[in-house]
Design an enzyme around this catalytic site. Structure first.
Site, PDB file in Angstrom:
ATOM      1  N   PHE A 124       0.764  -1.000  -0.091  1.00 41.23           N
ATOM      2  CA  PHE A 124      -0.054  -0.024  -0.089  1.00 41.23           C
ATOM      3  C   PHE A 124       1.026   1.309  -0.123  1.00 41.23           C
ATOM      4  O   PHE A 124       1.952   1.389   0.689  1.00 41.23           O
ATOM      5  CB  PHE A 124      -0.947   0.068   1.193  1.00 41.23           C
ATOM      6  N   ASP A 201       1.273  -5.484   8.438  1.00 44.04           N
ATOM      7  CA  ASP A 201       0.047  -4.359   8.360  1.00 44.04           C
ATOM      8  C   ASP A 201      -1.256  -5.307   8.141  1.00 44.04           C
ATOM      9  O   ASP A 201      -1.376  -6.013   7.132  1.00 44.04           O
ATOM     10  CB  ASP A 201       0.416  -3.441   7.025  1.00 44.04           C
ATOM     11  N   TYR A 226     -11.449   1.127  10.168  1.00 44.13           N
ATOM     12  CA  TYR A 226     -12.575   1.386   9.390  1.00 44.13           C
ATOM     13  C   TYR A 226     -12.808   0.484   8.036  1.00 44.13           C
ATOM     14  O   TYR A 226     -13.879   0.839   7.278  1.00 44.13           O
ATOM     15  CB  TYR A 226     -12.456   3.097   8.958  1.00 44.13           C
ATOM     16  N   LYS A 227     -12.236  -0.589   8.108  1.00 45.45           N
ATOM     17  CA  LYS A 227     -12.528  -1.515   6.968  1.00 45.45           C
ATOM     18  C   LYS A 227     -13.353  -2.527   7.354  1.00 45.45           C
ATOM     19  O   LYS A 227     -14.664  -2.294   7.375  1.00 45.45           O
ATOM     20  CB  LYS A 227     -11.117  -1.930   6.210  1.00 45.45           C
ATOM     21  N   ARG A 375     -11.980  -3.840  -8.116  1.00 46.76           N
ATOM     22  CA  ARG A 375     -11.908  -4.475  -6.618  1.00 46.76           C
ATOM     23  C   ARG A 375     -13.080  -4.716  -6.077  1.00 46.76           C
ATOM     24  O   ARG A 375     -13.851  -3.585  -6.039  1.00 46.76           O
ATOM     25  CB  ARG A 375     -11.006  -3.653  -6.001  1.00 46.76           C
TER      26      ARG A 375
HETATM   27  C1  LIG Z   1      -6.130   1.152   4.114  1.00 43.85           C
HETATM   28  C2  LIG Z   1      -4.598   1.082   4.308  1.00 43.85           C
HETATM   29  C3  LIG Z   1      -4.061   1.976   4.911  1.00 43.85           C
HETATM   30  C4  LIG Z   1      -4.478   3.172   5.343  1.00 43.85           C
HETATM   31  O1  LIG Z   1      -3.759   4.128   6.044  1.00 43.85           O
HETATM   32  P1  LIG Z   1      -4.309   5.412   6.570  1.00 43.85           P
HETATM   33  O2  LIG Z   1      -3.344   6.002   7.608  1.00 43.85           O
HETATM   34  O3  LIG Z   1      -5.516   4.575   7.727  1.00 43.85           O
HETATM   35  O4  LIG Z   1      -5.089   6.052   5.654  1.00 43.85           O
HETATM   36  C5  LIG Z   1      -2.598   1.743   5.104  1.00 43.85           C
HETATM   37  N1  LIG Z   1      -2.031   0.447   4.980  1.00 43.85           N
HETATM   38  C6  LIG Z   1      -2.820  -0.631   4.242  1.00 43.85           C
HETATM   39  C7  LIG Z   1      -2.133  -1.835   3.905  1.00 43.85           C
HETATM   40  C8  LIG Z   1      -4.219  -0.225   3.903  1.00 43.85           C
HETATM   41  O5  LIG Z   1      -5.066  -1.122   3.250  1.00 43.85           O
END
Ligand SMILES: *Cc1c(COP(=O)(O)O)cnc(C)c1O
Length: 401
Positions: A124, A201, A226-227, A375
């Protein structure tokens, strides 16, 4: 396997729990719960009660009564129900990105004399950017893994790049694009054999895939809420630090603030870290953002994470079967083995950007990921098989239109 959505919904043991979510009985076909989960109805009531009674009624006394400890008590509950983490290792607060920064800095500080951070090119963006930033700040270099974009980081990818120079390996448990579910226990063993730490992560796995941070001997982990944990836009992240690092005093994060200090209210002349996981905190934690998480942890506990995973696999298997049958010319850019796949799949086709835009107009909501991926995220507790069928049919119509 039958491809009859009504029959699959009728025999889904978790189907009734969909009623707990705002809007799940409405017309929107929601296939993006892996970006932002639907709210729970219980959260609407909890937020109202919080404003009127807890915040409005207790005022500043709320900190003494509950809020000061909430990042840690909620962290412990999340650890037990979702993360496979014994108490005292998980705290809620900050964003994922900020926690990543704190964790990466702490990890490289714990492995002095080592010059490299390992991360994959398809991780990410925020994970990669934080690693690049810390490397620049600390005079380290980034060692990139080129993993299969339709898969993710394997033991064979990691083995040749870890060694005596490696301070830290950063991986996602479930890859945000392909949905690849990494064998992070095996990756952790490789990192440890080289004397490095591993940071996992969990953004795309926690709440849909069982996690065993203690059993897998992960050093540090972060994830958002939040996911698949449905706590709402901007709800705080969580961080995990293995007890062995906390106990040894070998964990020092760089944003030293009063809320993570040994005694927040002596207002002392200089910083001394709190014992245990409290030292991960920096400033005043976002209590309102934790309310939805309390509800979702309750619901996951009620359903059981094993049953959640079972439904998640059934949903993605169903989606893949429909795509194979009904969408010629679309490539499943995700692992076909459900044991190596999280709760979402990506479908590749040159027209997916415009297809996604057309579907949003019709209240069918997947998302688009570069370069050509549509997705679909199948949040196990809020998604029905009928929604999957309607979504795949709508993709077919958009592609033929
Ligand atoms: C959604 C996601 C993030 C999001 O980071 P935020 O700081 O909450 O915006 C980070 N890493 C991964 C792998 C994600 O899927």
């Amino acid at each position: 396997m039958t491809l009859d959505a009504a029959a699959l919904d009728a025999r889904d043991p978790l189907a009734d729990l969909r009623d707990r979510f705002v809007g799940a009985d409405g017309p929107i076909v929601y296939l993006d719960g892996n970006s932002l989960g639907r709210p729970l109805r219980a959260t609407a009531e909890r937020v109202r009660a919080f404003v009127e009674e807890e915040w409005g009624g207790r005022l500043i006394r709320g900190w003494d009564e509950r809020w000061f400890e909430l990042p840690l008590t909620l962290g412990d509950r999340l650890g037990r129900v979702v993360l496979g983490a014994a108490p005292g290792q998980t705290a809620v607060g900050d964003s994922t990105t900020v926690l990543l920064y704190k964790m990466v800095r702490a990890a490289v500080a714990a492995r002095p004399g080592r010059s490299e951070i390992v991360v994959d090119r398809d991780n990410f963006p925020t994970d990669r950017y934080v690693v690049e930033g810390v490397a620049a700040e600390c005079g380290l270099s980034v060692r990139w893994i080129e993993a299969d974009p339709d898969g993710g980081v394997t033991v064979d990818d990691l083995a040749p790049v870890v060694g005596p120079d490696t301070a830290l390996v950063v991986v996602s448990h479930v890859a945000y694009r392909s949905g690849y579910l990494a064998d992070v226990a095996a990756l952790a063993r490789l990192a440890h054999d080289a004397g490095a730490w591993i940071l996992v992560d969990l953004c795309h796995s926690s709440g849909s895939v069982p996690v065993g941070l203690d059993a897998w001997e992960i050093d540090v982990a972060v994830g958002c809420t939040y996911k698949y944990l449905n706590a709402g836009p901007g709800s705080p992240a969580f961080g995990y630090v293995a007890a062995r690092h906390l106990d040894a005093g070998g964990f020092a994060q760089p944003v030293q603030g009063w809320m993570g200090a040994a005694d927040s209210f002596t207002m002392g002349p200089s910083y001394a870290p709190a014992p245990g996981i409290r030292r991960l905190l920096s400033g005043t934690p976002p209590i309102v953002g934790m309310l939805g998480l309390e509800d979702m942890v309750d619901l996951v506990e009620q359903a059981g994470i094993a049953a959640v995973r079972e439904k998640s696999i059934a949903l993605t298997e169903y989606a893949v079967a429909l795509v194979d049958r009904d969408l010629p010319g679309v490539r499943v850019a995700s692992p076909r083995d459900p044991a190596r796949r999280g709760g979402h799949i990506t479908l590749a086709h040159p027209r997916m950007r415009e297809v996604t835009a057309a579907l949003w107009e019709r209240d069918v909501i997947p998302d688009f990921r570069m370069p050509d991926g549509l997705r679909i995220g199948l949040s196990p507790l809020s998604t029905s098989f009928a929604e999957v069928a309607a979504g795949v049919a709508a993709i077919g119509q958009a592609l033929s239109g």
